[in-house]
Design a protein around this motif. Sequence first.
Motif, PDB file in Angstrom:
ATOM      1  N   GLY A  48       0.795  -1.213   0.000  1.00  0.00           N
ATOM      2  CA  GLY A  48       0.000   0.000   0.000  1.00  0.00           C
ATOM      3  C   GLY A  48       0.826   1.261   0.000  1.00  0.00           C
ATOM      4  O   GLY A  48       0.265   2.356   0.093  1.00  0.00           O
ATOM      5  N   ASP A  49       2.172   1.131  -0.120  1.00  0.00           N
ATOM      6  CA  ASP A  49       2.987   2.346  -0.168  1.00  0.00           C
ATOM      7  C   ASP A  49       2.909   3.024  -1.525  1.00  0.00           C
ATOM      8  O   ASP A  49       3.355   4.142  -1.705  1.00  0.00           O
ATOM      9  N   LYS A  50       2.318   2.314  -2.506  1.00  0.00           N
ATOM     10  CA  LYS A  50       2.120   2.828  -3.856  1.00  0.00           C
ATOM     11  C   LYS A  50       3.462   3.218  -4.505  1.00  0.00           C
ATOM     12  O   LYS A  50       3.510   4.074  -5.378  1.00  0.00           O
ATOM     13  N   SER A  51       4.525   2.574  -4.054  1.00  0.00           N
ATOM     14  CA  SER A  51       5.831   2.825  -4.663  1.00  0.00           C
ATOM     15  C   SER A  51       6.691   1.578  -4.554  1.00  0.00           C
ATOM     16  O   SER A  51       6.510   0.624  -5.312  1.00  0.00           O
ATOM     17  N   PHE A  52       7.615   1.535  -3.606  1.00  0.00           N
ATOM     18  CA  PHE A  52       8.672   0.531  -3.569  1.00  0.00           C
ATOM     19  C   PHE A  52       8.156  -0.897  -3.396  1.00  0.00           C
ATOM     20  O   PHE A  52       8.368  -1.768  -4.240  1.00  0.00           O
ATOM     21  N   PHE A  53       7.491  -1.179  -2.274  1.00  0.00           N
ATOM     22  CA  PHE A  53       7.041  -2.537  -2.010  1.00  0.00           C
ATOM     23  C   PHE A  53       5.932  -2.964  -2.968  1.00  0.00           C
ATOM     24  O   PHE A  53       5.850  -4.137  -3.355  1.00  0.00           O
ATOM     25  N   ASP A  54       5.082  -2.024  -3.334  1.00  0.00           N
ATOM     26  CA  ASP A  54       4.039  -2.367  -4.302  1.00  0.00           C
ATOM     27  C   ASP A  54       4.641  -2.740  -5.649  1.00  0.00           C
ATOM     28  O   ASP A  54       4.129  -3.618  -6.352  1.00  0.00           O
ATOM     29  N   SER A  55       5.744  -2.087  -6.022  1.00  0.00           N
ATOM     30  CA  SER A  55       6.430  -2.432  -7.266  1.00  0.00           C
ATOM     31  C   SER A  55       6.992  -3.848  -7.193  1.00  0.00           C
ATOM     32  O   SER A  55       6.858  -4.637  -8.135  1.00  0.00           O
ATOM     33  N   ALA A  56       7.619  -4.194  -6.071  1.00  0.00           N
ATOM     34  CA  ALA A  56       8.156  -5.547  -5.896  1.00  0.00           C
ATOM     35  C   ALA A  56       7.039  -6.579  -5.983  1.00  0.00           C
ATOM     36  O   ALA A  56       7.173  -7.627  -6.641  1.00  0.00           O
ATOM     37  N   HIS A  57       5.928  -6.281  -5.334  1.00  0.00           N
ATOM     38  CA  HIS A  57       4.796  -7.203  -5.332  1.00  0.00           C
ATOM     39  C   HIS A  57       4.241  -7.392  -6.746  1.00  0.00           C
ATOM     40  O   HIS A  57       3.935  -8.520  -7.174  1.00  0.00           O
ATOM     41  N   GLY A 219      13.044  10.737   9.183  1.00  0.00           N
ATOM     42  CA  GLY A 219      13.651  10.230  10.407  1.00  0.00           C
ATOM     43  C   GLY A 219      12.631   9.618  11.343  1.00  0.00           C
ATOM     44  O   GLY A 219      11.542   9.201  10.941  1.00  0.00           O
ATOM     45  N   GLY A 220      12.985   9.526  12.620  1.00  0.00           N
ATOM     46  CA  GLY A 220      12.076   8.970  13.614  1.00  0.00           C
ATOM     47  C   GLY A 220      11.978   7.459  13.556  1.00  0.00           C
ATOM     48  O   GLY A 220      12.798   6.783  12.928  1.00  0.00           O
ATOM     49  N   ASP A 221      10.970   6.910  14.195  1.00  0.00           N
ATOM     50  CA  ASP A 221      10.783   5.462  14.262  1.00  0.00           C
ATOM     51  C   ASP A 221      10.219   4.878  12.977  1.00  0.00           C
ATOM     52  O   ASP A 221      10.368   3.685  12.721  1.00  0.00           O
ATOM     53  N   LYS A 222       9.537   5.714  12.188  1.00  0.00           N
ATOM     54  CA  LYS A 222       8.900   5.230  10.958  1.00  0.00           C
ATOM     55  C   LYS A 222       9.274   6.136   9.787  1.00  0.00           C
ATOM     56  O   LYS A 222       8.411   6.801   9.209  1.00  0.00           O
ATOM     57  N   PRO A 223      10.544   6.181   9.412  1.00  0.00           N
ATOM     58  CA  PRO A 223      10.954   7.117   8.368  1.00  0.00           C
ATOM     59  C   PRO A 223      10.304   6.860   7.017  1.00  0.00           C
ATOM     60  O   PRO A 223      10.136   7.794   6.231  1.00  0.00           O
ATOM     61  N   PHE A 224       9.920   5.608   6.776  1.00  0.00           N
ATOM     62  CA  PHE A 224       9.282   5.266   5.509  1.00  0.00           C
ATOM     63  C   PHE A 224       7.810   4.899   5.687  1.00  0.00           C
ATOM     64  O   PHE A 224       7.208   4.310   4.802  1.00  0.00           O
ATOM     65  N   GLY A 225       7.257   5.274   6.825  1.00  0.00           N
ATOM     66  CA  GLY A 225       5.868   4.926   7.095  1.00  0.00           C
ATOM     67  C   GLY A 225       5.111   5.974   7.880  1.00  0.00           C
ATOM     68  O   GLY A 225       4.238   5.641   8.683  1.00  0.00           O
ATOM     69  N   ASP A 226       5.443   7.241   7.650  1.00  0.00           N
ATOM     70  CA  ASP A 226       4.824   8.325   8.424  1.00  0.00           C
ATOM     71  C   ASP A 226       4.320   9.428   7.488  1.00  0.00           C
ATOM     72  O   ASP A 226       4.947  10.476   7.335  1.00  0.00           O
ATOM     73  N   GLY A 250       9.087   6.214   0.751  1.00  0.00           N
ATOM     74  CA  GLY A 250       8.069   5.181   0.864  1.00  0.00           C
ATOM     75  C   GLY A 250       6.706   5.752   1.195  1.00  0.00           C
ATOM     76  O   GLY A 250       6.255   6.751   0.619  1.00  0.00           O
ATOM     77  N   LEU A 251       6.056   5.133   2.171  1.00  0.00           N
ATOM     78  CA  LEU A 251       4.701   5.538   2.564  1.00  0.00           C
ATOM     79  C   LEU A 251       4.656   6.971   3.077  1.00  0.00           C
ATOM     80  O   LEU A 251       3.649   7.658   2.937  1.00  0.00           O
ATOM     81  N   SER A 252       5.759   7.458   3.651  1.00  0.00           N
ATOM     82  CA  SER A 252       5.791   8.844   4.136  1.00  0.00           C
ATOM     83  C   SER A 252       5.563   9.823   2.997  1.00  0.00           C
ATOM     84  O   SER A 252       5.051  10.930   3.207  1.00  0.00           O
ATOM     85  N   GLY A 253       5.945   9.421   1.785  1.00  0.00           N
ATOM     86  CA  GLY A 253       5.792  10.290   0.631  1.00  0.00           C
ATOM     87  C   GLY A 253       4.355  10.592   0.270  1.00  0.00           C
ATOM     88  O   GLY A 253       4.084  11.578  -0.429  1.00  0.00           O
ATOM     89  N   LEU A 254       3.415   9.784   0.752  1.00  0.00           N
ATOM     90  CA  LEU A 254       2.013  10.064   0.453  1.00  0.00           C
ATOM     91  C   LEU A 254       1.594  11.410   1.041  1.00  0.00           C
ATOM     92  O   LEU A 254       0.710  12.073   0.507  1.00  0.00           O
ATOM     93  N   GLY A 255       2.258  11.809   2.129  1.00  0.00           N
ATOM     94  CA  GLY A 255       1.966  13.109   2.704  1.00  0.00           C
ATOM     95  C   GLY A 255       2.371  14.258   1.800  1.00  0.00           C
ATOM     96  O   GLY A 255       1.776  15.347   1.860  1.00  0.00           O
ATOM     97  N   GLY A 269       6.628  11.535  -8.437  1.00  0.00           N
ATOM     98  CA  GLY A 269       6.472  10.251  -7.774  1.00  0.00           C
ATOM     99  C   GLY A 269       7.807   9.513  -7.740  1.00  0.00           C
ATOM    100  O   GLY A 269       8.792   9.938  -8.340  1.00  0.00           O
ATOM    101  N   VAL A 270       7.829   8.390  -7.044  1.00  0.00           N
ATOM    102  CA  VAL A 270       9.066   7.616  -6.931  1.00  0.00           C
ATOM    103  C   VAL A 270       8.757   6.127  -6.970  1.00  0.00           C
ATOM    104  O   VAL A 270       7.721   5.678  -6.477  1.00  0.00           O
ATOM    105  N   ASP A 271       9.649   5.388  -7.601  1.00  0.00           N
ATOM    106  CA  ASP A 271       9.631   3.918  -7.673  1.00  0.00           C
ATOM    107  C   ASP A 271       8.539   3.368  -8.588  1.00  0.00           C
ATOM    108  O   ASP A 271       8.806   2.607  -9.504  1.00  0.00           O
TER     109      ASP A 271
END
Length: 364
Positions: A48-57, A219-226, A250-255, A269-271
């Motif tokens: 659901g990141d609509k980029s990196f992991f979704d591309s792999a999937h 950064g932070g605890d969820k750099p690719f999920g915030d 990643g998912l942070s980019g949706l913001g 966009g990316v990936d």
Amino acid sequence: MRNGKSAAAALVAGMLVLVACGGSDGDSGSTGASGKPRVKLVINGGLGDKSFFDSAHEGLKRAAKDLGYELKVVELGSDRTKWEPGFEDAAAADDYDILAAGTFDVTDYIGDLAPQYPDKKFWVFDAPVDYSGKNGTCSNKCENVYSVTFKQNEGGYLAGFLAEKLIAAKSLKGAESLKKAGVMGGVKIPLIEDFVVGFRSGFTAAGGKDSNVLVQYVGGDKPFGDPAKGKEISNAMYGQGAALVWPVAGLSGLGTFESAAAAKRYAFGVDSDQYQTLTDPAQKNTVVTSILKNVGNALYKAAQDDQKGSLKYGAVETVGLAEDAVGYVNDDHFKELVPEKIRTELEAAADQVKSGSVKVPSAL
């Protein structure tokens, strides 16, 4: 494993999200009795990141459909404390022939696990394992691991080149007076810095000033999920005069796309092709193009080569523009926003990188 705990592994076993995909996207069991090769994609995060992991999937789903693989997906979520036991549990289960995983965060896990399961194969994408075995992993030199990495600096170069050409030509409606562009990274590590270094190089090669490139990290605890933090950073960049922002997070980019829509500015966009994957019309229209890291293509090719017996285990393969592993979306929406002259200049820049006449600097 260095920090493995069997109890933790058992706990995570009950928390894993499993999605089985057969050759026609239908459910398939983890039997192996069919004789089909079984691939398990283990994600240190979620779809659901609509980029990196979704591309792999997407690439592995194509392998299931076209090449007869059976695919199972394990999503470990964003809690890092659950990743190591999650990988232990996924590797211990006898429901796969190939375990695929990506990002720099997983290389030590795979480096520990691969020697324990010499009869299994492992594919690592976007970062290599340490084949030397010097850092305490890969005790068998990871002879059963294939790693593929990408020349994301080359994609970054095209992003920066295009950004400056659009800004200089005052082609972005509503942002004609602005001179700056932003890059939002997930975290400051060499892999993400490679995007940034490439972007800066392309931006200045197109005639822009390096000082007009804004860079900040989630950064932070969820750099690719915030996504909330991604929106906050993007708001600040647009507030500082950025005509567009490129999220590499990643998912942070949706913001970023939320922010761009509210500010009536632009984004890359990316990936994956994020113009296609975003559902909100206002957010979609902020996307000029997507700089592609074709993870899915690379994994599909790995599946093809593995069936042929030509995939090189015990080694890393690096792919870029010349191998169609990175690039950009050139669709009707892109053509509406980007004048023909700039499109031609961008194509020429890509050809120069492919031919080697332009050497893009790297952070790796």
